[in-house]
Enzyme design. Structure first.
Site, PDB file in Angstrom:
ATOM      1  N   ASN A   9       0.860  -1.198   0.000  1.00 36.29           N
ATOM      2  CA  ASN A   9       0.000   0.000   0.000  1.00 36.29           C
ATOM      3  C   ASN A   9       0.897   1.250   0.000  1.00 36.29           C
ATOM      4  OD1 ASN A   9      -1.418   2.272   1.117  1.00 36.29           O
ATOM      5  ND2 ASN A   9      -3.088   0.869   1.639  1.00 36.29           N
ATOM      6  N   GLY A  11       0.208   4.402   0.135  1.00 38.65           N
ATOM      7  CA  GLY A  11      -0.155   5.430   1.118  1.00 38.65           C
ATOM      8  C   GLY A  11       0.496   5.148   2.467  1.00 38.65           C
ATOM      9  N   GLU A  41      -1.660 -13.984   1.478  1.00 41.33           N
ATOM     10  CA  GLU A  41      -3.105 -13.940   1.649  1.00 41.33           C
ATOM     11  C   GLU A  41      -3.416 -13.569   3.095  1.00 41.33           C
ATOM     12  OE1 GLU A  41      -6.873 -16.693   0.655  1.00 41.33           O
ATOM     13  OE2 GLU A  41      -4.891 -17.507   0.151  1.00 41.33           O
ATOM     14  N   ASP A  70      -1.029  -3.822   9.803  1.00 36.05           N
ATOM     15  CA  ASP A  70      -2.386  -4.169   9.387  1.00 36.05           C
ATOM     16  C   ASP A  70      -3.308  -3.158  10.041  1.00 36.05           C
ATOM     17  OD1 ASP A  70      -3.719  -6.177   7.655  1.00 36.05           O
ATOM     18  OD2 ASP A  70      -5.048  -6.263   9.377  1.00 36.05           O
ATOM     19  N   SER A  71      -4.164  -2.575   9.222  1.00 36.46           N
ATOM     20  CA  SER A  71      -4.964  -1.469   9.738  1.00 36.46           C
ATOM     21  C   SER A  71      -6.333  -1.470   9.088  1.00 36.46           C
ATOM     22  CB  SER A  71      -4.231  -0.148   9.495  1.00 36.46           C
ATOM     23  OG  SER A  71      -3.744  -0.083   8.171  1.00 36.46           O
ATOM     24  N   TYR A 154      -9.828   5.992   3.451  1.00 38.36           N
ATOM     25  CA  TYR A 154     -11.037   6.635   3.976  1.00 38.36           C
ATOM     26  C   TYR A 154     -10.780   8.049   4.497  1.00 38.36           C
ATOM     27  CZ  TYR A 154     -12.709   1.882   3.513  1.00 38.36           C
ATOM     28  OH  TYR A 154     -13.042   0.659   2.987  1.00 38.36           O
ATOM     29  N   HIS A 180      -3.266   6.632  14.028  1.00 34.10           N
ATOM     30  CA  HIS A 180      -3.147   5.261  14.534  1.00 34.10           C
ATOM     31  C   HIS A 180      -1.778   4.681  14.164  1.00 34.10           C
ATOM     32  CE1 HIS A 180      -4.517   5.516  10.483  1.00 34.10           C
ATOM     33  NE2 HIS A 180      -4.709   4.220  10.286  1.00 34.10           N
ATOM     34  N   ARG A 181      -1.352   4.941  12.918  1.00 33.58           N
ATOM     35  CA  ARG A 181      -0.069   4.417  12.426  1.00 33.58           C
ATOM     36  C   ARG A 181       1.097   5.076  13.167  1.00 33.58           C
ATOM     37  NH1 ARG A 181      -1.657   4.779   7.807  1.00 33.58           N
ATOM     38  NH2 ARG A 181      -2.290   2.601   7.856  1.00 33.58           N
TER      39      ARG A 181
END
Ligand code: ITT
Length: 197
Positions: A9, A11, A41, A70-71, A154, A180-181
């Site tokens: 990802n 971003g 996966e 993971d978010s 989002y 959060h990150r």
């Protein structure tokens, strides 16, 4: 020390790289993107399980330390959904995810549209052994139209009452102070500095 970022990802990648660059006492850390073959996966039912799957997959491909994020977004009025399924919530673009979420919340009053971004970051050794796992949570509200061009996912509908802006309207510098990150990264950075510097 080389550290593989177990993500596809862009971003997230941009945010984590910037966070790392701006962390004092971490100049010895050499961040590298996971190789093209990295495509595990995400079969876990929790952020923690999926972060571990991704970190182990990257370590196993590279024989290096690996860090995974993971978010997702958990919406209170939807019982915490889409949660771990945030990236797979809609077909196509990230914009479609925002549109779908706004549509699902169309009959919910603004003050009941509370939500939280969650992030679990997991660090594993080159052998794939779990070293540490930390969480960050960032609360906001889902608004009924998209605002702003920054961030990803989002962010255009995730509204911060504290700023009177969406996350897509604030700067990356501001997001990286609060998100959060950023919260999870702060604890990972402390771990790295105290164990490896
Ligand atoms: P990797 O697994 O390769 O890291 P991914 O996008 O599939 O990429 P996740 O499974 O962790 O990653 O899903 C995270 C999703 O949650 C992401 O795609 C966004 O839809 C959403 N998300 C997480 N953090 C976000 C943030 O800071 N801003 C906006 N959306 C975010």
């Amino acid at each position: 020390m080389k550290l593989i970022l177990a993500t596809q990802n862009l971003g997230k990648l941009r945010e984590i790289k910037t966070l790392a660059e701006q962390t004092n006492h971490l100049h010895w850390l050499d961040l590298e993107l996971a190789p093209k073959e990295f495509n595990p996966e995400e079969t876990g039912s929790t952020f923690a399980k999926n972060a571990l799957i991704k970190a182990k997959a990257a370590a196993s491909l590279t024989d290096q330390y690996a860090l995974a994020d993971d978010s997702g977004i958990c919406v209170d009025a939807l019982g915490g959904k889409p949660g771990v399924y945030s990236s797979r919530y809609s077909e196509g673009s990230e914009r479609n995810g925002c549109l779908k979420l706004m549509n699902e919340l169309k009959n919910i009053m603004p003050e009941k549209r509370t939500a939280a971004y969650h992030c679990i970051m997991t660090l594993v050794s080159p052998a794939g052994e779990l070293l540490c796992q930390f969480e960050g949570i960032w609360r906001g509200r889902i608004i009924d139209h998209m605002r702003g061009k920054g961030g990803f996912g989002y962010d255009p509908i995730f509204f911060l009452d504290s700023h009177n802006q969406t996350v897509a309207e604030i700067s990356l510098t501001e997001k990286n102070k609060l998100s959060h990150r950023a919260q999870a990264w702060q604890k990972i950075a402390e771990y790295l500095i105290s164990h490896y510097r």
